[in-house]
Every structure is written in structure tokens, then in C-alpha cells.
Motif scaffolding. Structure first.
Motif, PDB file in Angstrom:
ATOM      1  N   LEU A 119       0.855  -1.181   0.000  1.00 39.43           N
ATOM      2  CA  LEU A 119       0.000   0.000   0.000  1.00 39.43           C
ATOM      3  C   LEU A 119       0.892   1.232   0.000  1.00 39.43           C
ATOM      4  CD1 LEU A 119      -2.861   1.379   0.440  1.00 39.43           C
ATOM      5  CD2 LEU A 119      -2.237   1.437   2.858  1.00 39.43           C
ATOM      6  N   LEU A 120       0.617   2.162  -0.921  1.00 43.07           N
ATOM      7  CA  LEU A 120       1.336   3.435  -0.953  1.00 43.07           C
ATOM      8  C   LEU A 120       0.332   4.575  -0.869  1.00 43.07           C
ATOM      9  CD1 LEU A 120       3.046   1.564  -3.401  1.00 43.07           C
ATOM     10  CD2 LEU A 120       4.610   3.348  -2.690  1.00 43.07           C
ATOM     11  N   ILE A 121       0.654   5.560  -0.043  1.00 49.89           N
ATOM     12  CA  ILE A 121      -0.226   6.693   0.185  1.00 49.89           C
ATOM     13  C   ILE A 121       0.506   7.980  -0.168  1.00 49.89           C
ATOM     14  CG2 ILE A 121      -1.590   7.965   1.882  1.00 49.89           C
ATOM     15  CD1 ILE A 121      -2.710   5.209   1.387  1.00 49.89           C
ATOM     16  N   ASP A 122       0.003   8.696  -1.165  1.00 49.52           N
ATOM     17  CA  ASP A 122       0.529  10.012  -1.524  1.00 49.52           C
ATOM     18  C   ASP A 122       2.041  10.005  -1.735  1.00 49.52           C
ATOM     19  OD1 ASP A 122      -2.049  11.051  -1.342  1.00 49.52           O
ATOM     20  OD2 ASP A 122      -1.816  11.596   0.772  1.00 49.52           O
ATOM     21  N   ARG A 123       2.592   8.881  -2.181  1.00 45.39           N
ATOM     22  CA  ARG A 123       4.034   8.757  -2.441  1.00 45.39           C
ATOM     23  C   ARG A 123       4.880   9.100  -1.215  1.00 45.39           C
ATOM     24  NH1 ARG A 123       4.944   9.855  -8.009  1.00 45.39           N
ATOM     25  NH2 ARG A 123       7.155  10.181  -7.589  1.00 45.39           N
ATOM     26  N   GLN A 124       4.296   9.092  -0.026  1.00 41.92           N
ATOM     27  CA  GLN A 124       5.012   9.437   1.208  1.00 41.92           C
ATOM     28  C   GLN A 124       5.054   8.267   2.182  1.00 41.92           C
ATOM     29  OE1 GLN A 124       6.728  12.121   2.282  1.00 41.92           O
ATOM     30  NE2 GLN A 124       7.057  11.256   4.322  1.00 41.92           N
ATOM     31  N   ARG A 125       3.961   7.518   2.262  1.00 43.03           N
ATOM     32  CA  ARG A 125       3.877   6.422   3.227  1.00 43.03           C
ATOM     33  C   ARG A 125       3.648   5.110   2.492  1.00 43.03           C
ATOM     34  NH1 ARG A 125       0.988  10.603   5.185  1.00 43.03           N
ATOM     35  NH2 ARG A 125      -1.000   9.713   4.558  1.00 43.03           N
ATOM     36  N   ALA A 126       4.210   4.039   3.051  1.00 45.87           N
ATOM     37  CA  ALA A 126       4.089   2.727   2.425  1.00 45.87           C
ATOM     38  C   ALA A 126       3.948   1.646   3.491  1.00 45.87           C
ATOM     39  CB  ALA A 126       5.311   2.429   1.552  1.00 45.87           C
ATOM     40  N   CYS A 127       3.160   0.620   3.162  1.00 53.49           N
ATOM     41  CA  CYS A 127       3.025  -0.570   4.000  1.00 53.49           C
ATOM     42  C   CYS A 127       3.307  -1.776   3.115  1.00 53.49           C
ATOM     43  CB  CYS A 127       1.623  -0.679   4.596  1.00 53.49           C
ATOM     44  SG  CYS A 127       1.162   0.679   5.689  1.00 53.49           S
ATOM     45  N   TYR A 128       4.217  -2.629   3.555  1.00 57.56           N
ATOM     46  CA  TYR A 128       4.644  -3.786   2.758  1.00 57.56           C
ATOM     47  C   TYR A 128       4.696  -4.984   3.681  1.00 57.56           C
ATOM     48  CZ  TYR A 128       7.974  -6.860   0.266  1.00 57.56           C
ATOM     49  OH  TYR A 128       8.597  -7.920  -0.328  1.00 57.56           O
ATOM     50  N   ALA A 129       4.186  -6.135   3.218  1.00 56.02           N
ATOM     51  CA  ALA A 129       4.218  -7.337   4.057  1.00 56.02           C
ATOM     52  C   ALA A 129       4.258  -8.592   3.217  1.00 56.02           C
ATOM     53  CB  ALA A 129       3.005  -7.372   4.985  1.00 56.02           C
ATOM     54  N   THR A 130       5.126  -9.521   3.608  1.00 54.53           N
ATOM     55  CA  THR A 130       5.091 -10.852   3.030  1.00 54.53           C
ATOM     56  C   THR A 130       3.885 -11.568   3.614  1.00 54.53           C
ATOM     57  OG1 THR A 130       6.497 -11.707   4.803  1.00 54.53           O
ATOM     58  CG2 THR A 130       7.586 -10.931   2.793  1.00 54.53           C
ATOM     59  N   GLN A 131       3.397 -12.571   2.927  1.00 53.91           N
ATOM     60  CA  GLN A 131       2.186 -13.257   3.369  1.00 53.91           C
ATOM     61  C   GLN A 131       2.390 -14.759   3.341  1.00 53.91           C
ATOM     62  OE1 GLN A 131      -1.565 -11.272   1.810  1.00 53.91           O
ATOM     63  NE2 GLN A 131      -0.053 -10.465   0.391  1.00 53.91           N
ATOM     64  N   ASN A 132       2.802 -15.313   4.460  1.00 58.36           N
ATOM     65  CA  ASN A 132       2.911 -16.764   4.594  1.00 58.36           C
ATOM     66  C   ASN A 132       2.887 -17.116   6.064  1.00 58.36           C
ATOM     67  OD1 ASN A 132       5.725 -16.696   5.649  1.00 58.36           O
ATOM     68  ND2 ASN A 132       6.148 -15.882   3.600  1.00 58.36           N
ATOM     69  N   THR A 133       2.837 -18.403   6.347  1.00 59.49           N
ATOM     70  CA  THR A 133       2.766 -18.860   7.736  1.00 59.49           C
ATOM     71  C   THR A 133       4.118 -19.292   8.261  1.00 59.49           C
ATOM     72  OG1 THR A 133       2.237 -21.095   6.968  1.00 59.49           O
ATOM     73  CG2 THR A 133       0.386 -19.627   7.433  1.00 59.49           C
ATOM     74  N   LEU A 134       5.161 -19.070   7.489  1.00 63.22           N
ATOM     75  CA  LEU A 134       6.489 -19.473   7.908  1.00 63.22           C
ATOM     76  C   LEU A 134       7.073 -18.451   8.875  1.00 63.22           C
ATOM     77  CD1 LEU A 134       7.872 -20.678   4.455  1.00 63.22           C
ATOM     78  CD2 LEU A 134       6.748 -22.037   6.243  1.00 63.22           C
ATOM     79  N   SER A 135       8.184 -18.804   9.479  1.00 61.36           N
ATOM     80  CA  SER A 135       8.791 -17.942  10.491  1.00 61.36           C
ATOM     81  C   SER A 135       9.412 -16.683   9.897  1.00 61.36           C
ATOM     82  CB  SER A 135       9.862 -18.732  11.264  1.00 61.36           C
ATOM     83  OG  SER A 135      10.860 -19.214  10.372  1.00 61.36           O
ATOM     84  N   ASN A 136       9.606 -16.646   8.566  1.00 65.53           N
ATOM     85  CA  ASN A 136      10.238 -15.469   7.967  1.00 65.53           C
ATOM     86  C   ASN A 136       9.230 -14.406   7.539  1.00 65.53           C
ATOM     87  OD1 ASN A 136       9.113 -16.843   5.838  1.00 65.53           O
ATOM     88  ND2 ASN A 136      10.882 -16.672   4.490  1.00 65.53           N
ATOM     89  N   GLU A 137       7.995 -14.512   8.007  1.00 68.32           N
ATOM     90  CA  GLU A 137       7.010 -13.463   7.730  1.00 68.32           C
ATOM     91  C   GLU A 137       7.464 -12.163   8.376  1.00 68.32           C
ATOM     92  OE1 GLU A 137       2.593 -14.086   8.024  1.00 68.32           O
ATOM     93  OE2 GLU A 137       2.841 -12.745   9.717  1.00 68.32           O
ATOM     94  N   TYR A 138       7.356 -11.056   7.637  1.00 66.92           N
ATOM     95  CA  TYR A 138       7.734  -9.757   8.182  1.00 66.92           C
ATOM     96  C   TYR A 138       7.024  -8.662   7.399  1.00 66.92           C
ATOM     97  CZ  TYR A 138      10.779  -9.068   4.134  1.00 66.92           C
ATOM     98  OH  TYR A 138      11.245  -8.919   2.854  1.00 66.92           O
ATOM     99  N   GLY A 139       7.110  -7.455   7.917  1.00 67.33           N
ATOM    100  CA  GLY A 139       6.510  -6.315   7.245  1.00 67.33           C
ATOM    101  C   GLY A 139       7.361  -5.077   7.419  1.00 67.33           C
ATOM    102  N   VAL A 140       7.131  -4.095   6.546  1.00 66.24           N
ATOM    103  CA  VAL A 140       7.843  -2.829   6.600  1.00 66.24           C
ATOM    104  C   VAL A 140       6.817  -1.697   6.567  1.00 66.24           C
ATOM    105  CG1 VAL A 140       9.558  -1.339   5.512  1.00 66.24           C
ATOM    106  CG2 VAL A 140       9.818  -3.832   5.384  1.00 66.24           C
ATOM    107  N   ILE A 141       6.972  -0.735   7.479  1.00 67.38           N
ATOM    108  CA  ILE A 141       6.103   0.433   7.532  1.00 67.38           C
ATOM    109  C   ILE A 141       6.968   1.664   7.303  1.00 67.38           C
ATOM    110  CG2 ILE A 141       4.516   1.775   8.961  1.00 67.38           C
ATOM    111  CD1 ILE A 141       3.940  -0.859  10.482  1.00 67.38           C
ATOM    112  N   VAL A 142       6.603   2.460   6.306  1.00 64.07           N
ATOM    113  CA  VAL A 142       7.459   3.570   5.869  1.00 64.07           C
ATOM    114  C   VAL A 142       6.702   4.888   5.952  1.00 64.07           C
ATOM    115  CG1 VAL A 142       8.701   4.550   3.893  1.00 64.07           C
ATOM    116  CG2 VAL A 142       8.758   2.077   4.298  1.00 64.07           C
ATOM    117  N   ASP A 143       7.369   5.899   6.484  1.00 69.42           N
ATOM    118  CA  ASP A 143       6.888   7.272   6.399  1.00 69.42           C
ATOM    119  C   ASP A 143       8.079   8.133   5.994  1.00 69.42           C
ATOM    120  OD1 ASP A 143       5.665   9.696   6.553  1.00 69.42           O
ATOM    121  OD2 ASP A 143       5.124   9.592   8.667  1.00 69.42           O
ATOM    122  N   ASP A 144       8.421   8.057   4.727  1.00 73.22           N
ATOM    123  CA  ASP A 144       9.611   8.734   4.206  1.00 73.22           C
ATOM    124  C   ASP A 144       9.493   8.776   2.688  1.00 73.22           C
ATOM    125  OD1 ASP A 144      12.547   9.657   4.422  1.00 73.22           O
ATOM    126  OD2 ASP A 144      12.675   7.935   3.070  1.00 73.22           O
TER     127      ASP A 144
END
Length: 301
Positions: A138-163
Motif C-alpha cells: 500500500l502506498l499513500i501520496d508517495r510518502q507512506r508505504a506498508c509492505y508485508a510478506t504473506q505466509n505462515t512461515l517464520s520469515n514473515e515480516y513487514g515494513v512500515i514507511v513514512d519517508d
């Protein structure tokens, strides 16, 4: 102090001042902590951008809801049909506010869309269907972003950006991998002007062929004067375009040809302005919205 005398035990009470000194020290530590919490709570918000790494998808999704509610101009979303349905209310509210909403919807090639295209009406500006699964973006106004892998494995993670700079990387990831090459399955734009664009690349693709055939294109540009930071809403004509790449035929420029520098020349009654996209630094204006109100060919009466 405790003493022993044969089979008897005697106890003497310590000085209260000594006994309570430790308690007073602990209380002082708590009071200091309370003062620090109150100071930080009342302090102004930090203006610098941030990037946070989280471990769970639900954390990213929670931030996605909040970011959609704050959107002013542009939303780019890559999601599954189920995720789209969960965000539909927030997206509908954003659409009512005039936000341009682009949805890259993942549906496996051997499956049908689980709902009718009417579900996109008054919710999305444009929808494209993609076959390949990808992370939630998800990207909002080219300023904020939300990114997430989608699985049930232990390497699931996400990134939240305000930059802005970091979100810009996600923006081009979205365009090249999740958007540009896929089929349009819904578009709420009419076949005739007015047209509205939030991306300078999309506006150039629309106006350049018309300018090449000698058409007169009138409209508006909303944005910010780069040198003063003052917002503007100009009315005039789109008169020329410039970009680093070059077209090999008469078809609209490709995304690759527009990937470096790109600008539009816009003439008002007073002067001509160099218009860049959001985040522009070399032009006169960083535009947030391009509105084409009329395209009049030279043969039109």
C-alpha cells in the motif's frame, strides 16, 4: 539488629530514617519516570521520516487502514480480493474525498473474480488483475508505504514507511512489477474529458499524442511552487512535454521512456511554467493533480 541470648531471641527496630531511605529512592525514580513520560507526550511530533520493521502481517494491515484514512491524493494498493473487501469501507471513504485509487488485484489465472465488477464502483479509479502472487503493498501520496510478506512461515515480516525517498522505491516497484504489464479490468474514467491524473507519466501519455497532431489542450494543474512552498491551482494550456527517453513510433511513451526526468510545459495568461511530478526539484511546480478539461483538434469547428 538481632541478638541471641542462650535460648532467647531479642530484636531491636532499626532507625526508620535508614529503613525508609530505600523506599524514598524508589519513589523518586518513579516520579522521575512520570515526569519524563509527560514531557515526551507533550513534545511536538518528530518530523523526520521513519522506516519500521515488524513481524506480523496484522500490524501492517492495521497501519494500512490508518494510512488510507489519511490519504489526500493517491492510493496504490496491491492486494487479494479478501484483503480488498476488508479495506473496502476505508477505500470508499477515500474515493469520496477525491483520492485517486489504483488497485492491483491478485486472482490466480485458473480462478474467476469472486465478485462482480460493480464492487469497484465508487471505490476504485482503476483496477488491474494480476496472476502472480506478491506481497501486500500500500502506498499513500508517495510518502507512506506498508509492505508485508504473506505466509505462515517464520520469515514473515513487514515494513512500515513514512519517508518520501524510501516510499519512492516502493512506488516504482509497484509500477513495474504490480501494475504496468497487467490487464485493466475496471476504469471509472469517462471516454471524454475532463480527465484527472495524479502521475505526470500518465498525463504525458495522454497529452503528447494530442499535441503531436496539433490539438489545443486546456485544463488545470494543482500543486506547489517549489521555491516558495505555496500551493497553487493554475488554469491554462498544456503546450509541450519533455522527458529523457525518446519514442520510436507514434504510440504513447512507455514507462521506461518516462522513468527518468519528465516535465510538462503549462501556459497561463501570465507566463509558461515547467511542471514536474510530486517531489520535483528542478521545475517551477511540483504537481499533485493534472486535469484535462478539453482537447480541441485543429480540424474541430
Amino acid at each position: 539488629m538481632t541478638t541471641y541470648d542462650r535460648d532467647r531471641l531479642y530484636a531491636r527496630v532499626n532507625d526508620p530514617a535508614q529503613a525508609l531511605s530505600g523506599l524514598r529512592e524508589t519513589v523518586q525514580q518513579y516520579e522521575t519516570a512520570i515526569d519524563e513520560i509527560e514531557t515526551r507526550y507533550q513534545a511536538p511530533e518528530i518530523e523526520e521520516g521513519s522506516v519500521s520493521l515488524v513481524r506480523q502481517f496484522r500490524t501492517v494491515f492495521k497501519h494500512a487502514r490508518e494510512n488510507i484514512e489519511m490519504a489526500e491524493d493517491h492510493i496504490q494498493l496491491a492486494a487479494t480480493p479478501k484483503q480488498f473487501q476488508r479495506l473496502r469501507t476505508e477505500l470508499e471513504d477515500a474515493h469520496k474525498r477525491g483520492v485517486c485509487i489504483q488497485l492491483s488485484l491478485h486472482v490466480p489465472p485458473d480462478e474467476a473474480l469472486p465478485f462482480d465488477h460493480s464492487k469497484f464502483a465508487n471505490v476504485c479509479t482503476e483496477v488491474r488483475r494480476r496472476d502472480l502472487p506478491d506481497p501486500f503493498v500500500l502506498l499513500i501520496d508517495r510518502q507512506r508505504a506498508c509492505y508485508a510478506t504473506q505466509n505462515t512461515l517464520s520469515n514473515e515480516y513487514g515494513v512500515i514507511v513514512d519517508d518520501y525517498t524510501t516510499a519512492y522505491v516502493f512506488h516504482w516497484y509497484y509500477l513495474t512489477r504490480l501494475w504496468e504489464v497487467y490487464e485493466v479490468i475496471y476504469d471509472d474514467r469517462s471516454e471524454e474529458p475532463p480527465y484527472s491524473f495524479v502521475e505526470i507519466t500518465d498525463c504525458i501519455r495522454e497529452v503528447e499524442p494530442a499535441l503531436d497532431r496539433g490539438a489545443s489542450i486546456t485544463g488545470r494543474v494543482k500543486g506547489t511552487f517549489i521555491h516558495t512552498g505555496q500551493e497553487c491551482d493554475l488554469t491554462g494550456q498544456f503546450v509541450d512535454v519533455e522527458y529523457t527517453g525518446s519514442r520510436e513510433d507514434e504510440s504513447p511513451a512507455s514507462l521506461i521512456e518516462l522513468a527518468a526526468e519528465a516535465r510538462i510545459w503549462f501556459a497561463t495568461d501570465d507566463r509558461s511554467y515547467a511542471i514536474g511530478g510530486r517531489g520535483a526539484t528542478k521545475e517551477d511546480i511540483a504537481a499533485k493533480r493534472f486535469i484535462i478539461e478539453q482537447i480541441a483538434d485543429s480540424t474541430d469547428s
